[in-house]
Design a protein around this motif. Structure first.
Motif, PDB file in Angstrom:
ATOM      1  N   SER A  10       0.834  -1.205   0.000  1.00  0.00           N
ATOM      2  CA  SER A  10       0.000   0.000   0.000  1.00  0.00           C
ATOM      3  C   SER A  10       0.873   1.261   0.000  1.00  0.00           C
ATOM      4  N   PRO A  11       0.705   2.115  -1.018  1.00  0.00           N
ATOM      5  CA  PRO A  11       1.490   3.352  -1.038  1.00  0.00           C
ATOM      6  C   PRO A  11       1.192   4.250   0.157  1.00  0.00           C
ATOM      7  N   ARG A  12      -0.058   4.199   0.660  1.00  0.00           N
ATOM      8  CA  ARG A  12      -0.405   5.023   1.815  1.00  0.00           C
ATOM      9  C   ARG A  12       0.296   4.538   3.080  1.00  0.00           C
ATOM     10  N   LYS A  14       3.091   2.911   3.188  1.00  0.00           N
ATOM     11  CA  LYS A  14       4.515   3.206   2.971  1.00  0.00           C
ATOM     12  C   LYS A  14       4.809   4.664   3.351  1.00  0.00           C
ATOM     13  N   GLU A  15       3.953   5.549   2.889  1.00  0.00           N
ATOM     14  CA  GLU A  15       4.100   6.981   3.168  1.00  0.00           C
ATOM     15  C   GLU A  15       4.020   7.265   4.667  1.00  0.00           C
TER      16      GLU A  15
END
Length: 195
Positions: A10-12, A14-15
């Motif tokens: 999930s890019p979220r 990770k961020e």
């Protein structure tokens, strides 16, 4: 510092983890696929899924700390999945319109070296504004609701349909940082010492 592994693509997530510990982690996507578990309560379900994701990644990693997470949106006691089509997104947005939903995340942290595992959960109440058919249509057209739990993304344009939240904002995005920090601290990781 010990190797930290996020068992999620999930890019979220990770961020959010980057916000907590910078680039001091690697991502290993779990191949575990969630299946409905009707006999489980939503809280049990997200903890179970986060544990399966973390254990799967831990089984193919030699050392370090693995973080697994799973987030669901609950509306009128029903777990809402991630809509994969515009029609499903419309249907889901209609379902949550004007309601108070719960966003529940299960977290599991595994220390591969000591074989110690810890799980926790976080619940946030989110009040969704009453949306007109035109508003739902316009939001669906942005494509943002596709593949988002509950068909909205609070960190994106979905912010305009969220009237208020009660609880951890980051939990609604997908990774409750307050709870995760407490868990990491128990494993000897102080995020304030990571530069």
């Amino acid at each position: 510092m010990r190797q930290i592994i996020l068992a999620s693509a999930s890019p979220r997530r990770k961020e959010l983890l980057r916000q907590l510990i910078g680039d001091n982690f690697k991502v290993v996507e779990s191949s575990y696929h969630e299946k409905p578990q009707p006999e489980m309560k939503p809280l049990e379900f997200v903890i179970y899924n986060s544990g399966e994701k973390a254990r799967e990644v831990a089984s193919v990693t030699s050392h370090g700390i693995v973080i697994g997470a799973d987030t669901v949106v609950l509306c009128d006691g029903e777990i809402l999945g991630k809509p994969h089509t515009e029609d499903k997104a419309r249907e889901m947005l209609l379902q949550i319109s004007g309601k108070r939903v719960k966003v529940i995340t299960g977290l599991t942290v595994i220390d591969i070296d000591s074989k110690i595992q810890s799980s926790a959960s976080e619940t946030t109440s989110v009040t969704i504004k009453k949306m007109s058919g035109a508003e739902i249509e316009a939001y669906v057209k942005t494509k943002e609701p596709i593949d988002k739990a509950g068909a909205f993304a609070i960190q994106g344009k979905g912010a305009i349909i969220v009237e208020k939240i009660d609880g951890d904002y980051f939990n609604v995005v997908g990774l409750p940082l307050f709870e995760l920090n407490k868990m990491l601290y128990e494993f000897g990781i102080d995020v304030l010492e990571i530069v």
